[in-house]
Design a protein around this motif. Structure first.
Motif, PDB file in Angstrom:
ATOM      1  N   ARG A 235      69.093 -21.827  31.918  1.00 53.18           N
ATOM      2  CA  ARG A 235      68.179 -22.915  32.280  1.00 53.18           C
ATOM      3  C   ARG A 235      67.134 -22.371  33.241  1.00 53.18           C
ATOM      4  O   ARG A 235      67.438 -21.941  34.337  1.00 53.18           O
ATOM      5  CB  ARG A 235      68.959 -24.058  32.927  1.00 53.18           C
ATOM      6  CG  ARG A 235      68.102 -25.197  33.493  1.00 53.18           C
ATOM      7  CD  ARG A 235      67.317 -25.882  32.384  1.00 53.18           C
ATOM      8  NE  ARG A 235      66.794 -27.155  32.805  1.00 53.18           N
ATOM      9  CZ  ARG A 235      65.557 -27.340  33.265  1.00 53.18           C
ATOM     10  NH1 ARG A 235      64.739 -26.320  33.383  1.00 53.18           N
ATOM     11  NH2 ARG A 235      65.150 -28.540  33.605  1.00 53.18           N
TER      12      ARG A 235
ATOM     13  N   TRP B  52      73.904 -32.628  35.642  1.00 48.72           N
ATOM     14  CA  TRP B  52      74.227 -32.642  34.219  1.00 48.72           C
ATOM     15  C   TRP B  52      75.457 -33.499  33.949  1.00 48.72           C
ATOM     16  O   TRP B  52      75.499 -34.257  32.983  1.00 48.72           O
ATOM     17  CB  TRP B  52      74.452 -31.222  33.712  1.00 48.72           C
ATOM     18  CG  TRP B  52      73.198 -30.439  33.501  1.00 48.72           C
ATOM     19  CD1 TRP B  52      71.912 -30.894  33.554  1.00 48.72           C
ATOM     20  CD2 TRP B  52      73.113 -29.050  33.219  1.00 48.72           C
ATOM     21  NE1 TRP B  52      71.029 -29.868  33.312  1.00 48.72           N
ATOM     22  CE2 TRP B  52      71.740 -28.717  33.100  1.00 48.72           C
ATOM     23  CE3 TRP B  52      74.044 -28.038  33.053  1.00 48.72           C
ATOM     24  CZ2 TRP B  52      71.290 -27.439  32.815  1.00 48.72           C
ATOM     25  CZ3 TRP B  52      73.597 -26.758  32.767  1.00 48.72           C
ATOM     26  CH2 TRP B  52      72.229 -26.463  32.651  1.00 48.72           C
TER      27      TRP B  52
ATOM     28  N   ALA C 141      65.222 -24.961  36.999  1.00 50.42           N
ATOM     29  CA  ALA C 141      65.949 -26.202  37.284  1.00 50.42           C
ATOM     30  C   ALA C 141      65.475 -26.738  38.631  1.00 50.42           C
ATOM     31  O   ALA C 141      65.456 -26.005  39.618  1.00 50.42           O
ATOM     32  CB  ALA C 141      67.453 -25.947  37.315  1.00 50.42           C
TER      33      ALA C 141
ATOM     34  N   VAL D  36      72.506 -28.387  39.815  1.00 49.89           N
ATOM     35  CA  VAL D  36      72.220 -28.760  38.432  1.00 49.89           C
ATOM     36  C   VAL D  36      73.485 -29.194  37.678  1.00 49.89           C
ATOM     37  O   VAL D  36      73.443 -30.101  36.862  1.00 49.89           O
ATOM     38  CB  VAL D  36      71.473 -27.630  37.692  1.00 49.89           C
ATOM     39  CG1 VAL D  36      72.359 -26.439  37.420  1.00 49.89           C
ATOM     40  CG2 VAL D  36      70.863 -28.133  36.408  1.00 49.89           C
ATOM     41  N   LEU D  37      74.619 -28.577  37.968  1.00 50.38           N
ATOM     42  CA  LEU D  37      75.857 -28.920  37.255  1.00 50.38           C
ATOM     43  C   LEU D  37      76.291 -30.361  37.546  1.00 50.38           C
ATOM     44  O   LEU D  37      76.723 -31.074  36.638  1.00 50.38           O
ATOM     45  CB  LEU D  37      76.968 -27.945  37.609  1.00 50.38           C
ATOM     46  CG  LEU D  37      76.731 -26.486  37.218  1.00 50.38           C
ATOM     47  CD1 LEU D  37      77.923 -25.634  37.585  1.00 50.38           C
ATOM     48  CD2 LEU D  37      76.419 -26.362  35.742  1.00 50.38           C
TER      49      LEU D  37
ATOM     50  N   GLU E 139      71.318 -25.052  42.458  1.00 56.27           N
ATOM     51  CA  GLU E 139      72.772 -25.012  42.282  1.00 56.27           C
ATOM     52  C   GLU E 139      73.384 -26.383  41.987  1.00 56.27           C
ATOM     53  O   GLU E 139      74.477 -26.465  41.458  1.00 56.27           O
ATOM     54  CB  GLU E 139      73.429 -24.405  43.524  1.00 56.27           C
ATOM     55  CG  GLU E 139      73.125 -22.930  43.723  1.00 56.27           C
ATOM     56  CD  GLU E 139      73.611 -22.072  42.562  1.00 56.27           C
ATOM     57  OE1 GLU E 139      74.745 -22.278  42.080  1.00 56.27           O
ATOM     58  OE2 GLU E 139      72.842 -21.196  42.127  1.00 56.27           O
TER      59      GLU E 139
ATOM     60  N   GLU F 113      65.148 -33.079  31.560  1.00 55.63           N
ATOM     61  CA  GLU F 113      65.763 -32.268  30.509  1.00 55.63           C
ATOM     62  C   GLU F 113      65.177 -32.655  29.152  1.00 55.63           C
ATOM     63  O   GLU F 113      64.535 -33.683  29.012  1.00 55.63           O
ATOM     64  CB  GLU F 113      67.283 -32.446  30.499  1.00 55.63           C
ATOM     65  CG  GLU F 113      67.968 -32.046  31.786  1.00 55.63           C
ATOM     66  CD  GLU F 113      67.845 -30.578  32.138  1.00 55.63           C
ATOM     67  OE1 GLU F 113      67.562 -29.750  31.243  1.00 55.63           O
ATOM     68  OE2 GLU F 113      68.013 -30.245  33.319  1.00 55.63           O
TER      69      GLU F 113
ATOM     70  N   LYS G 255      73.855 -22.871  32.308  1.00 54.39           N
ATOM     71  CA  LYS G 255      73.237 -22.761  33.636  1.00 54.39           C
ATOM     72  C   LYS G 255      72.483 -21.444  33.787  1.00 54.39           C
ATOM     73  O   LYS G 255      71.400 -21.403  34.362  1.00 54.39           O
ATOM     74  CB  LYS G 255      74.301 -22.878  34.721  1.00 54.39           C
ATOM     75  CG  LYS G 255      73.727 -22.818  36.107  1.00 54.39           C
ATOM     76  CD  LYS G 255      74.820 -22.877  37.146  1.00 54.39           C
ATOM     77  CE  LYS G 255      74.223 -22.676  38.513  1.00 54.39           C
ATOM     78  NZ  LYS G 255      75.252 -22.399  39.501  1.00 54.39           N
TER      79      LYS G 255
ATOM     80  N   VAL H  53      78.757 -25.371  30.269  1.00 53.87           N
ATOM     81  CA  VAL H  53      77.708 -25.459  31.282  1.00 53.87           C
ATOM     82  C   VAL H  53      77.588 -24.161  32.073  1.00 53.87           C
ATOM     83  O   VAL H  53      76.516 -23.850  32.585  1.00 53.87           O
ATOM     84  CB  VAL H  53      77.869 -26.674  32.231  1.00 53.87           C
ATOM     85  CG1 VAL H  53      77.718 -27.965  31.473  1.00 53.87           C
ATOM     86  CG2 VAL H  53      79.151 -26.615  33.006  1.00 53.87           C
ATOM     87  N   GLY H  54      78.665 -23.407  32.148  1.00 53.24           N
ATOM     88  CA  GLY H  54      78.578 -22.087  32.775  1.00 53.24           C
ATOM     89  C   GLY H  54      77.609 -21.188  32.023  1.00 53.24           C
ATOM     90  O   GLY H  54      76.818 -20.456  32.629  1.00 53.24           O
TER      91      GLY H  54
END
Length: 180
Positions: A114, A127, A117, A123-124, A121, A61, A111, A107-108
């Motif tokens: 982004r 993070w 990534a 990724v959350l 899926e 990131e 995402k 983050v919604g």
């Protein structure tokens, strides 16, 4: 009052439409440059709920040096068409804690923006575990345009640009065209 509303509208519209903002945080807190002002950095962001949201400081990131909760930052927004400066504004830096409703909403939004990534899926979770989510909220009026040039040396990085084509490549390409 009208001037403040116009400034707020300009900040919001320009920042929403630009995929990249230039951010200069407060001072650097570690490393050989500790105590010095952080350089302006280009950062991708999302505008959500009256502020620019940034995710970073984790593996894969963007770095967020000098952006410490409670500090001030200066945000410069460029034109998407021409790349020139549209507006500069000061922001209050806050960090959102993972798992809070504000973090979930932020983050919604992030995402969806982004690109590429590496973990799709998941990724959350990454993070929440490894990154910082920073919110830059405008504090007031826009800054006056600067006097003189703002030319600076690029920040040192390991990233590279495209290299020159190998010398033999044009000959190889011409041979293919002659065969057809």
């Amino acid at each position: 009052m009208t001037h403040e509303l116009l400034d707020r509208a300009l900040i919001e519209e320009a920042t929403k439409k630009s995929g990249l903002i230039w951010v200069r945080g407060g001072g650097l807190t570690s490393g050989p440059d500790a105590g010095r002002a952080a350089p302006d950095r280009p950062l991708w962001h999302v505008w959500h709920d009256g502020a620019a949201l940034l995710i970073g400081d984790g593996p894969g990131e963007q770095p967020l040096p000098g952006l410490t909760a409670g500090d001030e930052a200066v945000v410069t927004v460029r034109s998407k068409d021409k790349g020139g400066r549209l507006v500069s504004w000061s922001a209050r830096v806050t960090e959102l804690a993972a798992g809070t409703p504000e973090w979930e909403a932020a983050v919604g939004e992030l995402k969806g923006k982004r690109l590429n990534a590496p973990d799709g899926e998941a990724v959350l979770e990454r993070w929440a575990r490894e990154c910082r989510l920073v919110r830059l909220e405008p504090t007031g009026a826009t800054a006056a345009p600067p006097d003189g040039s703002l030319v600076r040396r690029p920040v040192p990085t390991a990233a590279t640009t495209r290299r020159d084509a190998p010398a033999a490549l044009p000959r190889l390409l011409l041979k293919r065209r002659k065969r057809r």
